[in-house]
Design a protein around this motif. Sequence first.
Motif, PDB file in Angstrom:
ATOM      1  N   GLY A 115      38.658  36.317  48.047  1.00  0.00           N
ATOM      2  CA  GLY A 115      37.889  35.787  49.495  1.00  0.00           C
ATOM      3  C   GLY A 115      38.808  35.098  50.480  1.00  0.00           C
ATOM      4  N   ILE A 116      39.811  34.423  50.131  1.00  0.00           N
ATOM      5  CA  ILE A 116      40.793  33.579  50.763  1.00  0.00           C
ATOM      6  C   ILE A 116      42.166  34.688  51.070  1.00  0.00           C
ATOM      7  CG2 ILE A 116      42.225  31.631  51.133  1.00  0.00           C
ATOM      8  CD1 ILE A 116      40.046  29.959  49.916  1.00  0.00           C
ATOM      9  N   ILE A 117      42.498  35.008  50.125  1.00  0.00           N
ATOM     10  CA  ILE A 117      43.598  35.732  49.938  1.00  0.00           C
ATOM     11  C   ILE A 117      43.260  37.393  49.664  1.00  0.00           C
ATOM     12  CG2 ILE A 117      46.122  36.385  49.329  1.00  0.00           C
ATOM     13  CD1 ILE A 117      45.933  33.508  50.335  1.00  0.00           C
ATOM     14  N   PRO A 118      43.379  38.217  50.507  1.00  0.00           N
ATOM     15  CA  PRO A 118      42.955  39.629  50.411  1.00  0.00           C
ATOM     16  C   PRO A 118      44.095  40.294  49.336  1.00  0.00           C
ATOM     17  CG  PRO A 118      43.804  39.572  52.392  1.00  0.00           C
ATOM     18  CD  PRO A 118      43.982  38.196  51.991  1.00  0.00           C
ATOM     19  N   PHE A 144      32.946  36.481  45.510  1.00  0.00           N
ATOM     20  CA  PHE A 144      32.208  36.153  46.542  1.00  0.00           C
ATOM     21  C   PHE A 144      32.562  36.962  47.602  1.00  0.00           C
ATOM     22  CE2 PHE A 144      32.259  31.731  44.287  1.00  0.00           C
ATOM     23  CZ  PHE A 144      31.045  31.275  44.649  1.00  0.00           C
ATOM     24  N   ASN A 145      33.712  37.793  47.489  1.00  0.00           N
ATOM     25  CA  ASN A 145      33.988  39.228  48.434  1.00  0.00           C
ATOM     26  C   ASN A 145      33.294  40.440  47.931  1.00  0.00           C
ATOM     27  OD1 ASN A 145      35.148  41.119  49.711  1.00  0.00           O
ATOM     28  ND2 ASN A 145      37.159  40.449  49.384  1.00  0.00           N
ATOM     29  N   HIS A 146      32.206  40.459  48.643  1.00  0.00           N
ATOM     30  CA  HIS A 146      31.224  41.656  48.300  1.00  0.00           C
ATOM     31  C   HIS A 146      31.797  42.939  48.705  1.00  0.00           C
ATOM     32  CE1 HIS A 146      27.850  38.373  48.278  1.00  0.00           C
ATOM     33  NE2 HIS A 146      28.705  38.386  47.380  1.00  0.00           N
ATOM     34  N   TYR A 147      32.674  43.054  49.324  1.00  0.00           N
ATOM     35  CA  TYR A 147      33.425  44.214  49.906  1.00  0.00           C
ATOM     36  C   TYR A 147      34.327  44.608  48.713  1.00  0.00           C
ATOM     37  CZ  TYR A 147      31.971  43.696  54.767  1.00  0.00           C
ATOM     38  OH  TYR A 147      31.409  43.659  55.773  1.00  0.00           O
ATOM     39  N   SER A 148      34.876  43.656  47.892  1.00  0.00           N
ATOM     40  CA  SER A 148      35.673  43.821  46.566  1.00  0.00           C
ATOM     41  C   SER A 148      34.648  44.411  45.521  1.00  0.00           C
ATOM     42  CB  SER A 148      36.362  42.611  46.161  1.00  0.00           C
ATOM     43  OG  SER A 148      36.912  42.882  45.185  1.00  0.00           O
ATOM     44  N   LEU A 149      33.390  43.828  45.325  1.00  0.00           N
ATOM     45  CA  LEU A 149      32.522  44.543  44.478  1.00  0.00           C
ATOM     46  C   LEU A 149      32.210  45.910  44.776  1.00  0.00           C
ATOM     47  CD1 LEU A 149      29.749  41.522  44.121  1.00  0.00           C
ATOM     48  CD2 LEU A 149      31.997  42.116  42.727  1.00  0.00           C
ATOM     49  N   VAL A 150      32.128  46.277  45.915  1.00  0.00           N
ATOM     50  CA  VAL A 150      31.838  47.829  46.344  1.00  0.00           C
ATOM     51  C   VAL A 150      33.166  48.564  46.009  1.00  0.00           C
ATOM     52  CG1 VAL A 150      31.395  49.352  48.339  1.00  0.00           C
ATOM     53  CG2 VAL A 150      30.272  47.127  48.168  1.00  0.00           C
ATOM     54  N   ALA A 151      34.238  48.003  46.027  1.00  0.00           N
ATOM     55  CA  ALA A 151      35.496  48.752  45.909  1.00  0.00           C
ATOM     56  C   ALA A 151      35.685  49.075  44.303  1.00  0.00           C
ATOM     57  CB  ALA A 151      36.784  47.920  46.103  1.00  0.00           C
ATOM     58  N   CYS A 152      35.103  47.874  43.451  1.00  0.00           N
ATOM     59  CA  CYS A 152      34.998  48.034  42.063  1.00  0.00           C
ATOM     60  C   CYS A 152      34.265  49.062  41.463  1.00  0.00           C
ATOM     61  CB  CYS A 152      34.952  46.721  41.597  1.00  0.00           C
ATOM     62  SG  CYS A 152      36.061  45.417  41.558  1.00  0.00           S
ATOM     63  N   HIS A 153      33.053  48.991  41.982  1.00  0.00           N
ATOM     64  CA  HIS A 153      31.910  50.038  41.649  1.00  0.00           C
ATOM     65  C   HIS A 153      32.107  51.262  42.076  1.00  0.00           C
ATOM     66  CE1 HIS A 153      27.865  51.211  40.545  1.00  0.00           C
ATOM     67  NE2 HIS A 153      27.756  51.841  41.626  1.00  0.00           N
ATOM     68  N   THR A 154      33.103  51.540  43.064  1.00  0.00           N
ATOM     69  CA  THR A 154      33.420  52.955  43.531  1.00  0.00           C
ATOM     70  C   THR A 154      34.541  53.364  42.750  1.00  0.00           C
ATOM     71  OG1 THR A 154      33.104  52.376  45.879  1.00  0.00           O
ATOM     72  CG2 THR A 154      34.612  54.413  45.522  1.00  0.00           C
ATOM     73  N   ILE A 155      35.495  52.361  42.206  1.00  0.00           N
ATOM     74  CA  ILE A 155      36.433  52.898  41.115  1.00  0.00           C
ATOM     75  C   ILE A 155      35.961  53.242  40.066  1.00  0.00           C
ATOM     76  CG2 ILE A 155      38.768  52.030  40.020  1.00  0.00           C
ATOM     77  CD1 ILE A 155      39.064  50.297  42.329  1.00  0.00           C
ATOM     78  N   ASP A 156      34.968  52.387  39.339  1.00  0.00           N
ATOM     79  CA  ASP A 156      34.388  52.614  38.092  1.00  0.00           C
ATOM     80  C   ASP A 156      33.049  52.038  38.069  1.00  0.00           C
ATOM     81  OD1 ASP A 156      33.818  52.915  35.067  1.00  0.00           O
ATOM     82  OD2 ASP A 156      35.726  52.489  34.649  1.00  0.00           O
ATOM     83  N   PRO A 157      32.179  52.832  38.298  1.00  0.00           N
ATOM     84  CA  PRO A 157      30.620  52.473  38.179  1.00  0.00           C
ATOM     85  C   PRO A 157      30.073  52.057  36.751  1.00  0.00           C
ATOM     86  CG  PRO A 157      30.914  54.770  39.308  1.00  0.00           C
ATOM     87  CD  PRO A 157      32.371  54.405  38.675  1.00  0.00           C
ATOM     88  N   SER A 158      30.839  52.354  35.859  1.00  0.00           N
ATOM     89  CA  SER A 158      30.504  52.084  34.276  1.00  0.00           C
ATOM     90  C   SER A 158      30.908  50.441  34.072  1.00  0.00           C
ATOM     91  CB  SER A 158      31.288  52.843  33.464  1.00  0.00           C
ATOM     92  OG  SER A 158      32.553  52.386  33.235  1.00  0.00           O
ATOM     93  N   ILE A 159      31.586  50.036  34.933  1.00  0.00           N
ATOM     94  CA  ILE A 159      31.987  48.367  34.590  1.00  0.00           C
ATOM     95  C   ILE A 159      30.749  47.715  35.713  1.00  0.00           C
ATOM     96  CG2 ILE A 159      33.606  46.576  35.046  1.00  0.00           C
ATOM     97  CD1 ILE A 159      35.747  48.910  34.452  1.00  0.00           C
TER      98      ILE A 159
END
Length: 248
Positions: A115-118, A144-159
């Motif tokens: 969230g502080i360091i991208p 807390f970085n919800h853009y990061s959560l979207v990126a994770c879900h895009t990479i692997d929706p099973s996690i």
Amino acid sequence: MSAVINLAHRGAAGHRPENTMISFKYAWELGATGIETDIQMTKDGALVLIHDETLTRTAGTPEWVKDLTLAELRTREVGSWYHEQYRGEGIPQLADLLEWARDKSLCLNLELKNGIIPYTGMEQKVIDLIRDYQLEDRVILSSFNHYSLVACHTIDPSIRTAVLYMEGLYEPWTYASTIGASALHPFKYALTPELIQEAIRQGMPYHPFTVNDPQEMKKWIEAGISGIITDYPDRLAELLGSRGGLPV
């Protein structure tokens, strides 16, 4: 009601220096059924487990994790700030935790501290390592970085991913669903028994942080909470009637 996940916050942070292997191992001994920890990234791209972006609080030096190589970071100790008997404890890598946990019935809540360091590429690196250890079904990625959560879900929706937040969100289960998240990780003051009941109806589990008082734990358990993030997994284990391994 399904078993409540006993998520040890930074390991057994109430008993051992946080985010160290001795803290994780002690949490398991105390009855934790999950480990919560924080991921930062070194200058040379290594994934390390430390909460703060700098070493000021835990290592007594104002250096930033992002400015140190893994080799440099390995020369810093993060135990003596907690108690002199833990002097010399080092900062683990994510791989150290995954290697230790792979043969144990533990859920791993990995918080991406971006969230502080991208940290560029952190999501892919974390997921690649999870895949290497074949732990996809036992990991929850939170941030807390919800853009990061979207990126994770895009990479692997099973996690699974979980939304970390501090303030009251309106219908947080609806919001979480829009970004592909499967759990809510609120600060405990952003939660009420009524919200828990509605989340149950919506099929969205709550795992609040950081709940250390046994009476407060009891209140959330009775309200139907799915999991609790705590510095004292022994206190929660006593309430749940579990000692090590999976809850009874």
